[in-house]
Design a protein around this motif. Structure first.
Motif, PDB file in Angstrom:
ATOM      1  N   TYR A   1       0.834  -1.196   0.000  1.00 52.98           N
ATOM      2  CA  TYR A   1       0.000   0.000   0.000  1.00 52.98           C
ATOM      3  C   TYR A   1       0.873   1.252   0.000  1.00 52.98           C
ATOM      4  O   TYR A   1       1.887   1.313   0.694  1.00 52.98           O
ATOM      5  N   THR A   2       0.452   2.244  -0.762  1.00 47.79           N
ATOM      6  CA  THR A   2       1.144   3.523  -0.768  1.00 47.79           C
ATOM      7  C   THR A   2       0.106   4.616  -0.989  1.00 47.79           C
ATOM      8  O   THR A   2      -1.102   4.362  -0.964  1.00 47.79           O
ATOM      9  N   THR A   3       0.551   5.835  -1.197  1.00 44.97           N
ATOM     10  CA  THR A   3      -0.346   6.947  -1.518  1.00 44.97           C
ATOM     11  C   THR A   3       0.060   7.511  -2.868  1.00 44.97           C
ATOM     12  O   THR A   3       1.183   7.270  -3.352  1.00 44.97           O
ATOM     13  N   TYR A   4      -0.830   8.291  -3.470  1.00 42.36           N
ATOM     14  CA  TYR A   4      -0.474   8.899  -4.747  1.00 42.36           C
ATOM     15  C   TYR A   4       0.692   9.869  -4.590  1.00 42.36           C
ATOM     16  O   TYR A   4       1.473  10.070  -5.522  1.00 42.36           O
ATOM     17  N   ALA A   5       0.835  10.465  -3.410  1.00 41.92           N
ATOM     18  CA  ALA A   5       1.945  11.389  -3.180  1.00 41.92           C
ATOM     19  C   ALA A   5       3.292  10.676  -3.238  1.00 41.92           C
ATOM     20  O   ALA A   5       4.318  11.279  -3.569  1.00 41.92           O
ATOM     21  N   GLN A   6       3.318   9.386  -2.918  1.00 42.03           N
ATOM     22  CA  GLN A   6       4.562   8.627  -2.878  1.00 42.03           C
ATOM     23  C   GLN A   6       4.683   7.602  -4.002  1.00 42.03           C
ATOM     24  O   GLN A   6       5.722   6.966  -4.160  1.00 42.03           O
ATOM     25  N   LEU A   7       3.627   7.455  -4.804  1.00 41.92           N
ATOM     26  CA  LEU A   7       3.584   6.380  -5.796  1.00 41.92           C
ATOM     27  C   LEU A   7       4.685   6.505  -6.846  1.00 41.92           C
ATOM     28  O   LEU A   7       5.367   5.525  -7.157  1.00 41.92           O
ATOM     29  N   ASN A   8       4.858   7.696  -7.398  1.00 41.57           N
ATOM     30  CA  ASN A   8       5.867   7.856  -8.446  1.00 41.57           C
ATOM     31  C   ASN A   8       7.255   7.503  -7.931  1.00 41.57           C
ATOM     32  O   ASN A   8       8.045   6.825  -8.599  1.00 41.57           O
ATOM     33  N   GLU A   9       7.565   7.959  -6.723  1.00 44.69           N
ATOM     34  CA  GLU A   9       8.877   7.656  -6.150  1.00 44.69           C
ATOM     35  C   GLU A   9       9.057   6.156  -5.936  1.00 44.69           C
ATOM     36  O   GLU A   9      10.141   5.608  -6.181  1.00 44.69           O
ATOM     37  N   LYS A  10       7.996   5.480  -5.500  1.00 46.56           N
ATOM     38  CA  LYS A  10       8.103   4.029  -5.283  1.00 46.56           C
ATOM     39  C   LYS A  10       8.380   3.304  -6.600  1.00 46.56           C
ATOM     40  O   LYS A  10       9.192   2.378  -6.661  1.00 46.56           O
ATOM     41  N   ILE A  11       7.680   3.728  -7.655  1.00 47.83           N
ATOM     42  CA  ILE A  11       7.876   3.069  -8.939  1.00 47.83           C
ATOM     43  C   ILE A  11       9.274   3.356  -9.496  1.00 47.83           C
ATOM     44  O   ILE A  11       9.966   2.439  -9.959  1.00 47.83           O
ATOM     45  N   THR A  12       9.709   4.613  -9.436  1.00 47.17           N
ATOM     46  CA  THR A  12      11.031   4.945  -9.969  1.00 47.17           C
ATOM     47  C   THR A  12      12.147   4.304  -9.151  1.00 47.17           C
ATOM     48  O   THR A  12      13.182   3.917  -9.697  1.00 47.17           O
ATOM     49  N   THR A  13      11.928   4.178  -7.841  1.00 44.20           N
ATOM     50  CA  THR A  13      12.905   3.471  -7.011  1.00 44.20           C
ATOM     51  C   THR A  13      12.982   2.006  -7.425  1.00 44.20           C
ATOM     52  O   THR A  13      14.075   1.420  -7.517  1.00 44.20           O
ATOM     53  N   GLY A  14      11.822   1.403  -7.680  1.00 47.77           N
ATOM     54  CA  GLY A  14      11.798   0.017  -8.149  1.00 47.77           C
ATOM     55  C   GLY A  14      12.482  -0.152  -9.491  1.00 47.77           C
ATOM     56  O   GLY A  14      13.190  -1.136  -9.729  1.00 47.77           O
ATOM     57  N   MET A  15      12.301   0.814 -10.370  1.00 49.00           N
ATOM     58  CA  MET A  15      12.967   0.765 -11.669  1.00 49.00           C
ATOM     59  C   MET A  15      14.484   0.833 -11.503  1.00 49.00           C
ATOM     60  O   MET A  15      15.228   0.089 -12.138  1.00 49.00           O
ATOM     61  N   ALA A  16      14.918   1.751 -10.642  1.00 45.61           N
ATOM     62  CA  ALA A  16      16.357   1.917 -10.438  1.00 45.61           C
ATOM     63  C   ALA A  16      16.991   0.660  -9.863  1.00 45.61           C
ATOM     64  O   ALA A  16      18.131   0.326 -10.179  1.00 45.61           O
ATOM     65  N   GLY A  17      16.240  -0.054  -9.018  1.00 44.25           N
ATOM     66  CA  GLY A  17      16.778  -1.256  -8.402  1.00 44.25           C
ATOM     67  C   GLY A  17      16.451  -2.532  -9.144  1.00 44.25           C
ATOM     68  O   GLY A  17      16.865  -3.616  -8.728  1.00 44.25           O
TER      69      GLY A  17
END
Length: 422
Positions: free
Chosen positions: A79-95
Motif C-alpha cells: 500500500y502507498t499513496t499517490y503522493a509517494q507512488l511515483n517515487e516508489k515506482i522509480t525506485t523500483g525501476m532503479a533497483g
C-alpha cells in the motif's frame, strides 16, 4: 530523501533510466510466456483501497475471489499513496525490482511504457467489458493497450441550490462570463461565490484549459500546445475571479476536510465526483435535503477532467501469467464496483451505469452522462516530469504579481525542455 527523489525523477525525465532497466525484459522472458499457467507469488502496488475498510475490501473480498479462481497465485499487497507512488515506482525501476502489478494514475502510462517498465496487454482485454469510449484512451501508448481502468475521478462543479434560490438564480452558468457574473452575485458576508482552488491547481487549470477548447500536447506527445491563448485565458480567469473577490486562493480547503460548499463558505466549487461520498459521511443532511447540485464546466465546449486509477503489469515480472491474471481480475465489473463504492468514484463501465450505486450517487451519475466531455491529462512520455512543475509554475500568477502570459510561457519552456530530453 528529497535529493534522492529529485535524482530519480530527473532520471525518468531525461530518459536515462534505461540503464536502471537493463535487467528488465518484456515480461515474458523472465519466466516463460504470460499465456502460461497463472502461478507463483506476486506483489500488487496500489495507492487506493485506503484505510481499514479499503484493506478489507481488497484483501478479503476482491483478492478472496481472485484466490478462488487462481489458487496457485499468492498476492502480497504494497500500500502507498499517490503522493509517494511515483517515487516508489522509480525506485523500483532503479533497483530492478518493480512490483508485478501496479496501479497508477491517468497520464502515467506513456512515461512508463516508453521506458519499457510496463508490459502491453492483449487487445482482447479492451473489449472484454463495455467500456466508455474515452475511458480506455489513457490506457494506451503508441497504439498498444498497457492498462485497464479501475476507477475514475472526474472534476465537476458542485453548487449550493439554496444559495442560488436565495439570489434568484434560475440556471447554472453556461460559460465563463456567466460563471464570473454568478460568482460575483453570490459573494457576500464573507462567503465566496466560487472556489476553484480546493482541488489540485494542476487539475483545475487543465479542466479550464479543456473547457476553453485548448489542449496540453499534440497527438504524438512531442509538441506543447497549451501555450496558446486558450491556456493563458484559463489561468487569467483565476486571476479575474480573485480580483473580483469572488475566489480566494487562501481559503482553499484540504483534502478530506469539510469543503467550502459543505460549510456554506462558498456557493460553488470545482471538486471531484468523490465529494458525494464525503458529504454522505460528514453532512448527510445536505443530501437528504437535496441542497447540492452539480454541473459540467463549459466555455467554448463542456469539459470534465477525467482522472483515476489504472492497473498495469510490470514488464519484469517473473510470473507474468499470474500478473496478467490479476490485472484482468481487478478490472472486472465486481472488482470495479467495489472500489468505486469505497472511494465514491466513477466506474468506467457501461455495464454498471444502471447499478444502484450509480443511481444513488448523483455526482457519479452526472459524470457518466457526460463522458463525451471527458478529457485526460498527460499524453507525452515526459509527463511525469512536467506534471510536477505545473502547480509551482502557475501559482505565482495567482498569489503574486506575475502575469498569466508569463507563467504559461515559463511552463511551456519547461515542458519543451522535458520533451526534448526524451
Amino acid at each position: 530523501m528529497e535529493l534522492k527523489r529529485r535524482s530519480l525523477l530527473a532520471a525518468i525525465g531525461a530518459g536515462t533510466a534505461a540503464a536502471a532497466l537493463s535487467g528488465c525484459g518484456t515480461g515474458s522472458t523472465a519466466a516463460g510466456s504470460a499465456d502460461g499457467p497463472a502461478e507463483g507469488e506476486i506483489t500488487l502496488l496500489t495507492p487506493i483501497y485506503e484505510g481499514a475498510n479499503g484493506k478489507t475490501l481488497l484483501e478479503k473480498e476482491i483478492l478472496g475471489g481472485f484466490r478462488k479462481k487462481y489458487p496457485d497465485v499468492k498476492v502480497n499487497v504494497d500500500y502507498t499513496t499517490y503522493a509517494q507512488l511515483n517515487e516508489k515506482i522509480t525506485t523500483g525501476m532503479a533497483g530492478g525490482l518493480l512490483p508485478d502489478v501496479m496501479m497508477m494514475g491517468v497520464g502515467w502510462i506513456p512515461p512508463f511504457a516508453a521506458k519499457k517498465a510496463i508490459a502491453p496487454l492483449p487487445e482482447k482485454f479492451a473489449t472484454a467489458h463495455d467500456y466508455e469510449k474515452r475511458v480506455l484512451e489513457p490506457s494506451r501508448y503508441d497504439g498498444k493497450l498497457y492498462a485497464l481502468p479501475v476507477v475514475l475521478d472526474t472534476r465537476i462543479v458542485v453548487y449550493r441550490k439554496d444559495h442560488f434560490a436565495e439570489a434568484g438564480i434560475k440556471k447554472t452558468p453556461a460559460n465563463w462570463a456567466e460563471l464570473r457574473a454568478v460568482a460575483k452575485q453570490l459573494t457576500k458576508d464573507g462567503r465566496i461565490g466560487f472556489d476553484p482552488f480546493s482541488i489540485d491547481l494542476r487539475q483545475c487549470w487543465e479542466t479550464f484549459l479543456f473547457a476553453n477548447g485548448g489542449q496540453l500536447f499534440s497527438a504524438d506527445g512531442k509538441k506543447v500546445l497549451f501555450t496558446d491563448s486558450r491556456g493563458v485565458e484559463a489561468l487569467q480567469f483565476f486571476k479575474d475571479l480573485s480580483a473580483d473577490g469572488s475566489a480566494d486562493y487562501t481559503k482553499k480547503t484540504d483534502a478530506g476536510a469539510p469543503s467550502n460548499v459543505q460549510t456554506g463558505k462558498a456557493s460553488m466549487m470545482m471538486t471531484t465526483s468523490a465529494l458525494w461520498e464525503q458529504v454522505r459521511t460528514q453532512n448527510p443532511e445536505l443530501l437528504k435535503d437535496d441542497t447540492l447540485g452539480a454541473f459540467v464546466l463549459a466555455n467554448r465546449k463542456p469539459a470534465m477532467l477525467q482522472g483515476g486509477t489504472l492497473v498495469t503489469q510490470s514488464a519484469s515480472s517473473k510470473h507474468p501469467a499470474a500478473a496478467r491474471a490479476l490485472v484482468e481480475y481487478l478490472a472486472t465489473p465486481d472488482s470495479i464496483l467495489g472500489a468505486a463504492k469505497q472511494r465514491g468514484s466513477v466506474p468506467g463501465l457501461k455495464d454498471l451505469n444502471e447499478s444502484g450505486y450509480v443511481k444513488e450517487n448523483k455526482f457519479v451519475d452526472l459524470s457518466l452522462q457526460n463522458m463525451g466531455a471527458a478529457c485526460s491529462e498527460g499524453g507525452t512520455p515526459a509527463w511525469m516530469e512536467i506534471r510536477e512543475k505545473i502547480k509551482p509554475t502557475l501559482e505565482p500568477a495567482i498569489v503574486g504579481g506575475q502575469s498569466a502570459k508569463d507563467a504559461i510561457a515559463e511552463l511551456g519552456r519547461l515542458a519543451e525542455a522535458a520533451i526534448g530530453r526524451m
